[in-house]
Write a protein that holds these residues in place. Structure first.
Motif, PDB file in Angstrom:
ATOM      1  N   THR A 242      35.461  30.037  43.254  1.00 51.51           N
ATOM      2  CA  THR A 242      36.312  30.632  44.401  1.00 51.51           C
ATOM      3  C   THR A 242      36.679  29.313  45.388  1.00 51.51           C
ATOM      4  OG1 THR A 242      34.164  31.014  45.654  1.00 51.51           O
ATOM      5  CG2 THR A 242      34.764  32.934  44.331  1.00 51.51           C
ATOM      6  N   GLU A 243      36.449  28.372  45.005  1.00 56.47           N
ATOM      7  CA  GLU A 243      36.950  27.080  45.870  1.00 56.47           C
ATOM      8  C   GLU A 243      37.821  26.319  45.170  1.00 56.47           C
ATOM      9  OE1 GLU A 243      32.978  26.754  48.420  1.00 56.47           O
ATOM     10  OE2 GLU A 243      33.358  25.424  47.063  1.00 56.47           O
ATOM     11  N   VAL A 244      38.815  25.866  45.945  1.00 58.35           N
ATOM     12  CA  VAL A 244      39.532  24.565  45.389  1.00 58.35           C
ATOM     13  C   VAL A 244      39.718  23.754  46.484  1.00 58.35           C
ATOM     14  CG1 VAL A 244      40.896  25.588  43.669  1.00 58.35           C
ATOM     15  CG2 VAL A 244      41.797  25.967  46.184  1.00 58.35           C
TER      16      VAL A 244
ATOM     17  N   ASP B  64      44.369  30.385  39.307  1.00 59.28           N
ATOM     18  CA  ASP B  64      43.749  30.081  40.427  1.00 59.28           C
ATOM     19  C   ASP B  64      44.800  30.377  41.663  1.00 59.28           C
ATOM     20  OD1 ASP B  64      41.468  29.262  39.784  1.00 59.28           O
ATOM     21  OD2 ASP B  64      41.702  27.040  39.601  1.00 59.28           O
ATOM     22  N   PHE B  65      46.004  30.086  41.446  1.00 57.39           N
ATOM     23  CA  PHE B  65      47.009  30.303  42.399  1.00 57.39           C
ATOM     24  C   PHE B  65      46.942  31.597  42.843  1.00 57.39           C
ATOM     25  CE2 PHE B  65      51.483  31.311  43.458  1.00 57.39           C
ATOM     26  CZ  PHE B  65      51.426  30.660  44.885  1.00 57.39           C
ATOM     27  N   SER B  66      47.058  32.642  41.819  1.00 56.17           N
ATOM     28  CA  SER B  66      47.147  33.920  42.063  1.00 56.17           C
ATOM     29  C   SER B  66      46.003  34.493  42.861  1.00 56.17           C
ATOM     30  CB  SER B  66      47.031  34.660  40.805  1.00 56.17           C
ATOM     31  OG  SER B  66      45.821  34.993  40.159  1.00 56.17           O
ATOM     32  N   ARG B  67      44.964  33.651  42.934  1.00 57.23           N
ATOM     33  CA  ARG B  67      43.809  34.228  43.897  1.00 57.23           C
ATOM     34  C   ARG B  67      43.682  33.571  45.325  1.00 57.23           C
ATOM     35  NH1 ARG B  67      38.401  33.087  41.093  1.00 57.23           N
ATOM     36  NH2 ARG B  67      39.481  30.912  40.744  1.00 57.23           N
ATOM     37  N   ILE B  68      44.861  33.074  45.606  1.00 53.13           N
ATOM     38  CA  ILE B  68      44.878  32.552  47.136  1.00 53.13           C
ATOM     39  C   ILE B  68      45.463  33.649  47.960  1.00 53.13           C
ATOM     40  CG2 ILE B  68      46.087  30.895  48.692  1.00 53.13           C
ATOM     41  CD1 ILE B  68      46.704  29.037  46.748  1.00 53.13           C
ATOM     42  N   GLN B  69      44.804  33.913  49.030  1.00 54.20           N
ATOM     43  CA  GLN B  69      45.153  34.889  49.976  1.00 54.20           C
ATOM     44  C   GLN B  69      45.538  34.676  51.306  1.00 54.20           C
ATOM     45  OE1 GLN B  69      41.602  37.171  48.784  1.00 54.20           O
ATOM     46  NE2 GLN B  69      42.495  38.925  48.659  1.00 54.20           N
TER      47      GLN B  69
ATOM     48  N   ARG C 128      40.105  34.324  45.984  1.00 60.62           N
ATOM     49  CA  ARG C 128      39.457  35.516  45.836  1.00 60.62           C
ATOM     50  C   ARG C 128      38.773  35.484  44.531  1.00 60.62           C
ATOM     51  NH1 ARG C 128      42.263  38.764  42.917  1.00 60.62           N
ATOM     52  NH2 ARG C 128      44.061  37.445  43.488  1.00 60.62           N
ATOM     53  N   ASP C 129      37.440  36.106  44.568  1.00 60.07           N
ATOM     54  CA  ASP C 129      36.618  36.227  43.347  1.00 60.07           C
ATOM     55  C   ASP C 129      36.790  37.302  42.593  1.00 60.07           C
ATOM     56  OD1 ASP C 129      34.732  35.642  41.351  1.00 60.07           O
ATOM     57  OD2 ASP C 129      33.018  35.768  42.882  1.00 60.07           O
ATOM     58  N   ASP C 130      37.481  37.269  41.473  1.00 62.73           N
ATOM     59  CA  ASP C 130      37.506  38.393  40.620  1.00 62.73           C
ATOM     60  C   ASP C 130      37.095  38.040  39.153  1.00 62.73           C
ATOM     61  OD1 ASP C 130      41.063  38.686  40.617  1.00 62.73           O
ATOM     62  OD2 ASP C 130      39.738  37.215  39.845  1.00 62.73           O
TER      63      ASP C 130
END
Lengths: 422, 593
Positions: free
Chosen positions: A32-34, A153-158, A223-225
């Motif tokens: 959940t981190e980059v 990963d990009f899709s999980r940036i909010q 985002r952690d999914d």
């Protein structure tokens, strides 16, 4: 096998299991981190210029000086000013300079900030229309972080996601994502530029570490999914959100920017009352209403005015991520109707596409123009609109009309807003 | 010496009547010009791979990069040196002098006096017209009786007069009776100092031959062993002649893997080392000049790998060593995990001991530059065995911590190309030289690292290991006693693979790390399954209790059939198993089997 060896084997297996568990835990946190490929502090700046040619007679500031709004920066002796002042209206009133009859022109700071560059010297000649100094605006500091991510990963940036910044002196500063820009790099990965706003960054503070150009390291929480995210309820992920319903529309508070301005207004009794007269119950009773959400409520109230009839319909809180606690929280809030909607997952958040939020009963849409607004369709509407993409888009457009095409975004960004974006 | 033959023309058979040697030479691929091509190709592959890894632009995170670089540089260095050694092996150590001496090893007149063609084991041997005496030592340490019997019978039947000694360190009365039955000398020690080397030294105090051969109890010598080796001693500088270890029991994964690994060494590496005068003794299937051993004060007893140390001391004294790639004895490769582990532990400890106690590169060691290079390679060879330990950790580092050995910009196809360039060509080389490639070797090479790590730690911490003969199966125990680290690593990579697959599924990609990790899981899994099978079989098949054979002193007719007395005492035409091992010449002088 001897018993000693059996014992050794069992102990060893437990050790292996422990190593794998710990490593997986680390992995699930890290998933959940980059970490940024590069990041640096930036600031908005403005130029100071003169409408009149002349000779610099006095410099009142040096490079690096902090200036207040209206503070004089430098004085120019200008023959043109003398000429112009003889004509009525020859020197228009301006916040950026004051002129005296004897041809002395004093340039002032139009905004508070720090002198970044001073391009003239005493005795030097300046021509009309040239830029003489550059001033970084106070409170406009942000961090521009570049990430190289795979599409997942990009899709999980909010937007609004937490970003940990490490300054060169290893000081930790927390910020939030305010803007995301993306280009596709070679081999299909996303090269994302993320603007991070951190309230604790002060211009020129921290022995100069707060000045633009300072390199920092940014760690972005995604985002952690993943399946592992559910395996390990993780206190490290303090990501929470409140879905607020206004009319038929729904707002996610974690997508709204936090703002000091609003925090100050928190003492306003009327606003306090706003929170208090929430008919769905007192959030504080659940113990999970964050400052951030309060601010979001206030923003909404400011944006919508009296139209703001909000009901909390759902609280998503990672700190209380077990379904049981969430259910209890919602039950406490007295909002029985939506209690069963608490578990849903957000789909990929791509800024260019309307994205669905799935759950058993709630479908929410994010409108492309109004990126902080989630459109919620009630469960009964859901059955009607399940197959009709057009109707769902109609709902979005209805919302857009309601807030005007510039909508919420525009109103939130008032004239005194110091957001560095755009 | 040649002048003496002018006056006494040779009357016996010519050597090509007796043994068509060319057929037996096993490293004929060395002479093939294509080998050079393959070696050059492999060298190009190796260099390309090295360049790829060392290219700073490709470097990833330091930890996995360090692991990969360390491991691959060891592998690359050893691969290059091995190829160099293999190419050097094209020189036949047999000179004119050798062939001349071999032709005159037996004398027709004395053969007739000694009992004629039917008793080749009694033919006197001559070097430079002088009668020579040879002792044959069979070292026994608890091996099964039938194996010992086979070896002793074959050893006694070797062509050329010699005395066969059974050196029993297992203090078994059964072996004593067996030796008496077969007519071999039996020696037992009061103490067991110095293990095998001590055993041989003790026997040297009893025997008096100018040359002595050593066989492990499970190595059945060929009848021509002495005929092929003794003539080398015409050169006064030759201290020993070593022949390969060939294996007859390639029946399971362990023995096939271990055997194949060995055959590369015996077919190509050792002949190459010959050229450097650095071929070393491997403890069995070897014949020594007694004078040489006496000069260095007997076989070296201070080490568990007395063979390499003895060779090293001989080389330091300026002695020559000869290796011939002709199979002259067939034995058993370790076929259980226990035997394999103990054998590898002993060998690896020996290698590391050399590095620690007599560094071949140190100026105090008196070796030629050729020998220094080769002994250094030997001493560091088992580092290669430790590289899988480093490499196995690389994929989990990437799966759990995203620490990559190479830069993200390097695609897996690039990796694959360079990898194939390195390993693919090596496999091709193996195909060319060995005629086949056994994946079992890869499995065994990949899973043996705990043994080598243990040897490394043992040697450098000074903690000694108990030595047990290879092939000895006394007190058989579960294989899992020896492979706890492998089982733990298997559990680790298995769980890691699961995590990696779940992670990749989430990202909808296939990563090289997961692919490698799954491969490692399969390799370790195959080994663990092998161990399970072995353990189950060991439980089903009860080892028969050691039985005594109280045949000593009983009439021949009452003796057990499988321990039939020497075939030479029997009528011609008898067809006991023992007799088939003894070559019988027909009138044309050819061997009838």
């Amino acid at each position: 096998m001897t018993w000693a060896n059996r014992f050794r084997l069992v102990i060893g297996l437990f050790a292996v299991l422990a190593i794998v568990l710990v490593s997986t835990l680390v992995l699930s946190v890290r998933q959940t981190e980059v970490t940024s490929a590069s990041a640096s502090v930036k600031a908005l700046s403005y130029s100071v210029g003169s409408d009149f040619a002349g000779t610099v007679t006095e410099l009142k500031v040096k490079e690096g000086d902090t200036v207040k709004k209206g503070e004089p920066l430098l004085t120019i002796q200008s023959a043109a000013v003398v000429t112009a002042s003889s004509v009525k209206g020859g020197i228009p009133a301006s916040a950026s300079y004051t002129a005296s009859k004897d041809g002395m022109l004093t340039l002032n700071a139009t905004e508070a900030g720090v002198v970044e560059k001073l391009g003239v010297q005493v005795g030097g000649f300046v021509s009309a229309g040239s830029a003489l100094a550059t001033i970084d605006r106070a409170q406009s500091l942000y961090v521009l972080a570049k990430f190289r991510l795979d599409p997942y990963d990009f899709s999980r940036i909010q937007k609004g996601a937490r970003v940990d910044l490490v300054m060169p002196d290893q000081r930790q500063v927390t910020g939030t994502v305010s803007q995301i820009r993306v280009t596709t790099a070679g081999n299909g990965s996303a090269s994302a530029e993320v603007e991070v706003r951190a309230p604790n960054l002060t211009l020129g503070g921290d022995n100069g570490l707060g000045s633009p150009g300072t390199p920092v390291q940014a760690t972005l929480r995604l985002r952690d999914d993943g399946p592992l995210g559910e395996v390990f309820p993780n206190a490290l992920r303090a990501q929470s959100a409140l879905l607020l319903e206004c009319g038929g529309e729904c707002f996610r508070t974690d997508h709204m920017p936090t703002d000091e301005r609003v925090t100050k207004k928190w003492t306003n009794p009327q606003i306090l009352d706003l929170s208090g007269r929430n008919e769905t119950g007192d959030h504080q009773r659940c113990g999970i209403l964050h400052q951030k959400h309060k601010q979001a409520c206030l923003l909404l109230h400011e944006a919508l005015g009296s139209a703001f009839q909000h009901r909390a319909i759902l609280q998503i809180d990672r700190e209380l991520s077990t379904p049981e606690r969430l259910r209890r929280g919602c039950a406490d809030s007295g909002q029985g109707r939506l209690v069963r909607n608490e578990l849903f997952r957000l789909g990929p958040l791509d800024p260019t596409h309307p994205v669905q939020v799935h759950s058993d009963r709630v479908r929410a849409h994010r409108h492309p123009q109004l990126d902080n607004v989630l459109v919620r369709l009630e469960s009964d509407q859901l059955t009607q609109h399940r197959t009709s993409v057009n109707q769902r888009q109609l709902a979005c457009e209805r919302l857009a009309q309601r807030f005007g095409s510039r909508g919420l975004e525009e109103r939130r960004r008032g004239p005194s807003d110091r957001r560095p974006s755009q | 010496m040649a002048t003496s033959w002018k006056n006494k023309p040779y009357r016996g058979r010519r050597r090509n009547d007796i043994a068509p040697l060319a057929r037996k030479v096993e490293n004929s691929a060395v002479e093939s010009p294509t080998l050079l091509l393959f070696v050059l190709l492999a060298a190009v592959g190796v260099l390309a791979y090295t360049g790829f890894l060392l290219n700073p632009a490709n470097r990833g995170d330091w930890l996995p990069y360090g692991l990969v670089i360390t491991a691959e540089m060891i592998l690359v260095a050893q691969a290059l040196v091995s190829m160099w050694t293999i190419l050097s092996g094209g020189l036949d150590p047999r000179t004119f002098t050798f062939h001349h001496a071999q032709e005159r090893l037996f004398d027709a007149a004395s053969i007739e006096r000694a009992g004629g063609p039917r008793r080749p084991q009694d033919w006197p041997m001559y070097l430079e017209s002088k009668r020579i005496d040879v002792d044959v030592f069979i070292t026994v340490f608890g091996e099964p009786l039938d194996k010992i019997a086979k070896t002793v019978i074959a050893a006694m039947a070797m062509r050329g007069r010699h005395l066969t000694w059974v050196l029993d360190d297992g203090d078994s009365d059964a072996v004593r009776d067996l030796a008496a039955d077969l007519g071999a000398n039996y020696v037992r020690r009061l103490s067991h100092n110095g293990a095998k080397a001590g055993n041989v030294n003790h026997a040297l105090s009893l025997a008096s031959g100018e040359y002595f051969a050593i066989f492990d109890a499970d190595f059945v010598p060929d009848p021509d062993f002495l005929y092929e080796t003794v003539p080398f001693f015409i050169d006064d500088n030759v201290a020993f002649v070593q022949t390969p270890q060939a294996y007859g029991n390639m029946h399971n994964l362990i023995s096939r893997g271990a055997g194949f690994m060995q055959s590369v060494f015996y077919r190509y590496i050792q002949p190459g080392r010959n050229r450097f005068n650095a071929a070393f003794c491997v403890g069995t299937n070897v014949i020594f000049r007694r004078k040489a051993i006496e000069q260095i004060g007997g076989m070296v007893t201070e080490s568990k790998s007395e063979d390499v140390w003895t060779s090293l001391r001989l080389h330091e004294r300026g002695w020559r060593s000869i290796y011939i790639a002709v199979t002259l004895a067939t034995g058993d490769a370790p076929d259980t995990i226990e035997a394999y582990s103990k054998q590898q532990l002993r060998w690896a400890s020996g290698g590391f001991e050399i590095l620690l106690r007599r560094n071949p590169l140190s100026p105090r060691t008196k070796l030629t530059i050729d020998q220094r290079v080769q002994y250094f390679v030997t001493a560091t060879h088992y580092l290669v065995g430790m590289t899988p330990f480093l490499l196995i950790l690389v994929p989990p580092l990437e799966i759990y911590f995203d620490l990559r050995p190479v830069n993200l910009s390097v695609t897996w196809i690039t990796w694959l190309l360079f990898y194939v360039g390195f390993y693919g060509v090596q496999v091709l080389l193996a195909f060319h030289t060995m005629g086949s490639f056994r994946p079992e070797t890869l499995v065994m090479a990949a899973v043996s690292f705990p043994i080598y790590v243990r040897a490394f730690v043992n040697v450098f911490s000074g903690h000694e290991q108990k030595w047990v003969a290879t092939g000895a199966r006394n007190g058989r125990s579960s294989p899992f006693n020896f492979i706890i680290p492998q089982v733990l690593f298997f559990a680790f990579v298995l769980l890691t693979s699961a995590v990696g697959i779940v992670k990749d599924y989430g990202h909808q990609t296939v990563t090289l790390a997961t692919a490698w990790n799954v491969t490692n899981t399969i390799v370790l899994g195959v080994f663990v399954v092998t161990a399970f099978r072995e353990s189950r079989r060991a439980r089903i098949v009860q080892q028969p209790a050691v039985t005594l054979y109280p045949t000593f002193g009983r009439p021949v007719s009452e003796r057990p059939v499988h321990l039939a007395p020497l075939p030479v005492l029997q009528r011609a035409g008898a067809s006991s198993e023992a007799e088939r091992l003894v070559p019988v010449f027909d009138n044309a002088g050819r061997t009838v089997s």
